[in-house]
Structure formats: structure tokens, C-alpha cells
Design an enzyme around this catalytic site. Sequence first.
Site, PDB file in Angstrom:
ATOM      1  N   MET A  58       7.617 -14.852  14.022  1.00 23.20           N
ATOM      2  CA  MET A  58       7.743 -13.688  14.903  1.00 23.20           C
ATOM      3  C   MET A  58       7.564 -12.416  14.079  1.00 23.20           C
ATOM      4  O   MET A  58       8.525 -11.734  13.720  1.00 23.20           O
ATOM      5  CB  MET A  58       9.088 -13.716  15.610  1.00 23.20           C
ATOM      6  CG  MET A  58       9.217 -14.864  16.593  1.00 23.20           C
ATOM      7  SD  MET A  58      10.805 -14.849  17.451  1.00 23.20           S
ATOM      8  CE  MET A  58      10.570 -16.192  18.621  1.00 23.20           C
ATOM      9  N   HIS A 184      -3.022   0.052 -15.745  1.00 24.22           N
ATOM     10  CA  HIS A 184      -1.805   0.179 -16.550  1.00 24.22           C
ATOM     11  C   HIS A 184      -1.409   1.646 -16.648  1.00 24.22           C
ATOM     12  O   HIS A 184      -2.267   2.505 -16.897  1.00 24.22           O
ATOM     13  CB  HIS A 184      -2.040  -0.378 -17.957  1.00 24.22           C
ATOM     14  CG  HIS A 184      -0.888  -0.147 -18.887  1.00 24.22           C
ATOM     15  ND1 HIS A 184       0.254  -0.911 -18.854  1.00 24.22           N
ATOM     16  CD2 HIS A 184      -0.713   0.790 -19.861  1.00 24.22           C
ATOM     17  CE1 HIS A 184       1.094  -0.472 -19.769  1.00 24.22           C
ATOM     18  NE2 HIS A 184       0.527   0.561 -20.401  1.00 24.22           N
TER      19      HIS A 184
END
Length: 220
Positions: A58, A184
Site C-alpha cells: 500500500m 566525492h
Amino acid sequence: MEADACLVSIGRRPYTENLNLEAINVEKDEKGRVIIDSEYRTSHPHIRCIGDVTFGAMLAHKAEEEGIAAVEYIKSGHGHVNYNAIPSVIYTHPEVAWVGQTEQEVKASGTKYNIGTFPFTANSRAKTNLDTEGQVKFIADKETDRILGVHIIGPNAGEMIAEAVLAIEYGASCEDIGRTSHAHPTLSEAFKEAAMATYSKVPVAFWSHLTIGDSFLKSL
């Protein structure tokens, strides 16, 4: 743990009251879910049903994909939802997110598998943000390295899981992720590192299946 309140979440049920489904005898199961076929047709073929009132998780994004598929079936006779690639997210702190199979499910299936993890305590961005709880965990087929499931507990897990969904949708391996550049410093580096930790356990025999065109990878 001390708290001011406790939220008890013990599941959901389909809400079909006041839809007057009985008036046209739309078939439901013992749990009140509308019964559908593989193309979302109810017991009345001209009525289709998706989302929380029928089977499956759901989740709003799952219902959205079903809605698109249902329209595609009506328009062209073809639709697609990969239920193995539907992400779940718990919006707590730290966040929890996962997609694909759990380790228990993989074990029950009899599939041989590898696991790789990477902690956010070793991630530069998480340390900079002073938010290092949790880790990324990969589960992959031991023979093929194909990703079977990804589980994340930690900062930004709900956003990071999207990469895992894409990987599972396209049948990626952990090495596919591990050899893809991640910026990074970012939290997503933990995702890459966990993938690298997983494919490093692939048996040597795997490399014998490579084609001549893969000789470069073999040399690595």
C-alpha cells in the site's frame, strides 16, 4: 529510551466502504481487497482497479505505476510494473529504505548469495554532517553478482534507494555499481562501497564466462 509519545503501526487494510461495490457485485477477497487479474481487471472486465484497495504494497508510488500500466493496457494492450523493484521507505531518523528481496527471502529460495556492507561512519559526507548512524547492505547472487536486494539505514536513505531501484530494474550487478563513478564527498559513495564489498566475493569461476570483449575487465 524516553519519549513523550509512542506511535503504534500494525498494518493497513483496504478502505472500500461507501464505494457501493456490492451494487454491481465487484468481487472481493476475505480481507476486503478487490480481486483483479494481471491487467488490473476486476470481476467486471470493463472496471479496472489499482492501489491500496487491491493486492500488493500500500504505497503511493506503487499505485502510480499501476495507474500508468492500467491505462497502457486499455490503450495498447501492454503494460508493465516490476513489483520486485518497488522501494519502501520509513521516514524516521535515521531513515530506513529497501528494495528487492530480504536476506531471509533469498535464503528461503535456496539461492546462493553474497552480502556486502558499508557503514556511514566511514563516509566522509556523513562524518562532515555529524550524521553517521547506519549502513548500506547489498545482497547479490553468488554466481552471477546480480543484485537481489538493497537495504539502507542511515542519512538520506529514502533518496539513495532510487539508485538501487534502477539497478534492479535493469538487472545490474554489484560490479556495475562499483565501477560507476560517484561524486566525492557524497553519501552515495557508501552505496558504491557496499557494492564493491559484495562483488569482491564473486568466485573466480565467474570470470571464465566472460567473452573476449570483456578481456579488459578480466585483466583487472
